[in-house]
Design a protein around this motif. Structure first.
Motif, PDB file in Angstrom:
ATOM      1  N   UNK A  58       0.719  -1.266  -0.199  1.00  0.00           N
ATOM      2  CA  UNK A  58       0.054   0.080  -0.210  1.00  0.00           C
ATOM      3  C   UNK A  58       0.858   1.280   0.105  1.00  0.00           C
ATOM      4  N   UNK A  59       0.688   2.205  -0.670  1.00  0.00           N
ATOM      5  CA  UNK A  59       1.326   3.383  -0.733  1.00  0.00           C
ATOM      6  C   UNK A  59       1.299   4.250   0.436  1.00  0.00           C
ATOM      7  N   UNK A  60       2.071   4.905   0.769  1.00  0.00           N
ATOM      8  CA  UNK A  60       2.214   5.781   2.253  1.00  0.00           C
ATOM      9  C   UNK A  60       0.733   6.493   2.051  1.00  0.00           C
ATOM     10  N   UNK A  61       0.251   6.574   3.203  1.00  0.00           N
ATOM     11  CA  UNK A  61      -1.088   7.254   3.556  1.00  0.00           C
ATOM     12  C   UNK A  61      -2.331   6.494   2.932  1.00  0.00           C
ATOM     13  N   UNK A  62      -2.147   5.234   2.164  1.00  0.00           N
ATOM     14  CA  UNK A  62      -3.303   4.664   1.815  1.00  0.00           C
ATOM     15  C   UNK A  62      -3.648   3.182   2.704  1.00  0.00           C
ATOM     16  N   UNK A  63      -4.817   3.021   3.114  1.00  0.00           N
ATOM     17  CA  UNK A  63      -4.840   1.722   3.807  1.00  0.00           C
ATOM     18  C   UNK A  63      -5.493   0.683   2.771  1.00  0.00           C
ATOM     19  N   UNK A  64      -5.061  -0.617   2.950  1.00  0.00           N
ATOM     20  CA  UNK A  64      -5.739  -1.575   2.068  1.00  0.00           C
ATOM     21  C   UNK A  64      -5.895  -2.729   2.915  1.00  0.00           C
ATOM     22  N   UNK A  65      -7.146  -3.257   2.679  1.00  0.00           N
ATOM     23  CA  UNK A  65      -7.022  -4.791   3.264  1.00  0.00           C
ATOM     24  C   UNK A  65      -7.869  -5.637   2.388  1.00  0.00           C
ATOM     25  N   UNK A  66      -7.640  -6.983   2.858  1.00  0.00           N
ATOM     26  CA  UNK A  66      -8.250  -7.990   1.878  1.00  0.00           C
ATOM     27  C   UNK A  66      -9.499  -8.625   2.703  1.00  0.00           C
ATOM     28  N   UNK A  67     -10.650  -8.716   2.202  1.00  0.00           N
ATOM     29  CA  UNK A  67     -11.919  -8.879   3.156  1.00  0.00           C
ATOM     30  C   UNK A  67     -12.526 -10.172   2.374  1.00  0.00           C
ATOM     31  N   UNK A  68     -13.397 -10.660   3.324  1.00  0.00           N
ATOM     32  CA  UNK A  68     -14.488 -11.700   2.700  1.00  0.00           C
ATOM     33  C   UNK A  68     -15.432 -10.887   1.706  1.00  0.00           C
ATOM     34  N   UNK A  69     -15.422 -11.271   0.248  1.00  0.00           N
ATOM     35  CA  UNK A  69     -16.145 -10.524  -0.499  1.00  0.00           C
ATOM     36  C   UNK A  69     -17.505 -10.424  -0.137  1.00  0.00           C
ATOM     37  N   UNK A  70     -18.104 -11.491   0.445  1.00  0.00           N
ATOM     38  CA  UNK A  70     -19.803 -11.524   0.969  1.00  0.00           C
ATOM     39  C   UNK A  70     -19.861 -10.796   2.196  1.00  0.00           C
ATOM     40  N   UNK A  71     -19.011 -10.617   3.206  1.00  0.00           N
ATOM     41  CA  UNK A  71     -19.390 -10.210   4.326  1.00  0.00           C
ATOM     42  C   UNK A  71     -18.593  -8.679   4.684  1.00  0.00           C
TER      43      UNK A  71
END
Ligand code: MCA
Ligand code: AMP
Length: 504
Positions: free
Chosen positions: A325-338
């Motif tokens: 993730x670029x500085x200042x950017x928040x990235x996460x990986x989630x369950x697509x449905x929930x």
């Protein structure tokens, strides 16, 4: 008066006589000329009645003048709306009808065809050609070289870029001054752009990649660019010895690899090759490194979010990974449905939040709401994994999208057009591996009983309705489409079945 984005551009000017653009035909644009011409165009905009917040729709060939028009819109507080030069009049009708611009700027030769489209929404029409011609240039010649920039705050809109929708109708992504500025500032630092950089710019300027990533980063670094009207292998080889960086889609790199001239000496002057907009095959990354000694730096972005992740400048540029993730950017990986967070390494939906993320879709508050989580994370539609150290890899797409040579194509739009043709029962449009474009558009079509329609008839019906790059590169006729128990077409089966179509 404060203009959030243009103040930053102005403050980055190294000197008025420093070179900003070397356009084709050895035409030089200094930073001083950029200030003068963006002012002239901004004065024209005002003369044509463009007020702050008005949209200016632009479908013109790539040129330094077109970049000046973009900057003029920023200075005049207008909202720049660039359109792919391949779009047909039918496609333009939709964008112009939806965005209701105050001014439409097109190539001189398209003026007659598009005048009624502009008139329908009460917009003025002006022209800008790629040989410094057109009515806009004539008007600009008579204008002053200074302009009092219109006040714009961080949250004011700078641009609307249309991105195709899964339902077939394109959505206008509203991008603010801060979306563009924050991303360019971060990328400039991350990729170490400085005043001595000379970017080889061969991308189109109607998309985020060539317009914002390439141009804004160059401007904020006080650097310069070699502006090619389009990607051309011979021109690229001729200019590589004078450039320090290049940005491209994977097709640029696969085409360079096919050429015997690609070698370590040919790429010696370059400090950084960057790739994005579509997956760069690990094989391309490795072959390029073997031939040139350069590890291509792959990054990942989207029209709605600007750039999200990047491989590091120092440290490993891992083939098949889009980095951190670029500085200042928040990235996460989630369950697509929930939307629940997943453990490291598990594939799921990539979600993103930060100053880079757009302000919503133009005139589509419901669509906007659907694509954000309650806590403000934007749902990208891309499926990825994240390692414990934050490194991201894209492993698939949750959205039905084809990326061909870096252009996004939504199957639904093509299917709607094919299904409307007499004699067609239904169709499924898929992307299958293509040696040049990454994915090749393929239509799998079911005819109505006894219908005589053939490939030629389908292609001629699509002519003039869909841009050429969206039209199928191949059509196959079948008796029926594979469906699951719910009746949904199983495109994965079709993709497997036709995976070898463009292999050679
Ligand atoms: C041209 N053609 C294509 C494509 N481009 N067909 C499929 N996919 C394409 N991308 C077709 C034309 O319709 C024409 O067809 C024939 O190829 C030759 O046209 P020509 O203009 O000569 O093509 P080219 O010069 O070979 O162009 C290929 C290209 C170009 C250089 C790869 O498409 C390109 O510059 N792509 C970059 C796209 C880009 O900048 N994407 C960034 C999106 P016919 O002969 O039948 O008439 S921004 C984005 O995605 C996000 C934010 C991000 O992360 O960056
Ligand atoms: P666009 O809608 O034109 O902005 O395209 C954005 C989409 O391009 C993303 O959602 C991804 O699916 C894809 N994309 C961009 N960069 C990369 C990359 N480096 N690797 C894989 N896919 C990418």
């Amino acid at each position: 008066m404060a203009n959030h984005l243009f103040d930053a551009i102005r403050n980055s000017i190294p000197s008025l006589d420093a070179v900003l653009i070397e356009a084709e035909g050895e035409r030089i644009w200094t930073y001083g000329a950029m200030l003068a011409w963006s002012a002239r165009f901004a004065n024209v905009l005002v003369e044509l009645g463009v007020a702050p917040g008005d949209r200016v729709a632009v479908q013109v060939e790539k040129s330094a003048e077109a970049l000046m028009l973009y900057l003029a819109c920023v200075r005049a507080g207008a909202i720049y709306l660039p359109l792919n030069t391949a779009y047909t009049a039918t496609e333009l009708e939709y964008f112009i009808g939806d965005a209701t611009p105050r001014l439409v700027v097109v190539a001189p030769e398209a003026a007659e065809r598009l005048a009624p489209v502009a008139a329908d929404v009460g917009a003025s029409l002006a022209t800008l050609g790629d040989r410094a011609d057109g009515t806009l240039m004539e008007l600009a010649e008579a204008q002053a070289e200074t302009f009092a920039d219109v006040e714009r705050q961080a949250g004011d809109l700078a641009a609307i870029l249309y991105t195709s929708g899964t339902t077939g109708r394109s959505k206008g992504a509203m991008l603010t001054h801060e979306n563009l500025l924050s991303n360019a500032v971060v990328l400039k630092e991350y990729w170490r752009f400085g005043r001595t950089d000379r970017l080889l710019h061969a991308l189109p300027i109607f998309h985020t990649h060539g317009l914002f990533v390439a141009t804004n980063v160059t401007l904020l670094a006080g650097a310069s660019m070699l502006l090619l009207s389009k990607f051309d292998v011979d021109r690229v080889f001729a200019l590589l010895p004078r450039a320090t960086t290049m940005m491209g889609v994977p097709t640029f790199y696969t085409r360079l690899l096919q050429d015997v001239r690609l070698s370590e000496p040919a790429a010696k002057h370059i400090r950084l090759f960057i790739s994005g907009s579509a997956p760069l095959l690990a094989e391309t990354h490795r072959s390029f490194q073997e031939r040139t000694g350069h590890a291509i730096l792959e990054r990942y972005g989207m029209t709605e979010t600007n750039m999200i992740t990047s491989n590091p400048f120092d440290g490993a540029r891992v083939p098949g990974s889009v980095g951190y993730a670029l500085p200042g950017v928040s990235v996460r990986v989630t369950d697509p449905a929930t939307g629940a967070a997943l453990a490291a390494g598990e594939p799921g939906m990539i979600e993103v939040k930060g100053p880079n993320v757009f302000a919503g879709y133009w005139n589509m508050p419901e669509k906007t709401k659907e694509e954000f989580r309650a806590d403000g994370h934007f749902i990208t539609g891309d499926i990825g994994t994240m390692e414990p150290d934050g490194r991201v890899a894209i492993v698939g797409r949750g959205k039905d999208l084809i990326i061909s040579g870096g252009y996004n194509i939504y199957p639904k739009e093509i299917e709607n057009e094919i299904d409307a043709i007499d004699g067609i029962l239904e169709s499924a449009v898929i992307g299958v591996p293509h040696r040049d474009f990454g994915e090749g558009v393929t239509a799998v079509v079911v005819r109505q009983p006894n219908a005589q329609i053939d490939e030629k008839r389908i292609m001629s019906s699509l002519e003039g309705r869909l841009a050429r790059f969206k039209q199928p590169k191949h059509i196959v006729f079948v008796d029926d489409l594979p469906r699951n128990a719910m009746g949904k077409v199983q495109k994965n089966i079709l993709r497997d079945q036709y995976s070898g179509l463009f292999a050679k």
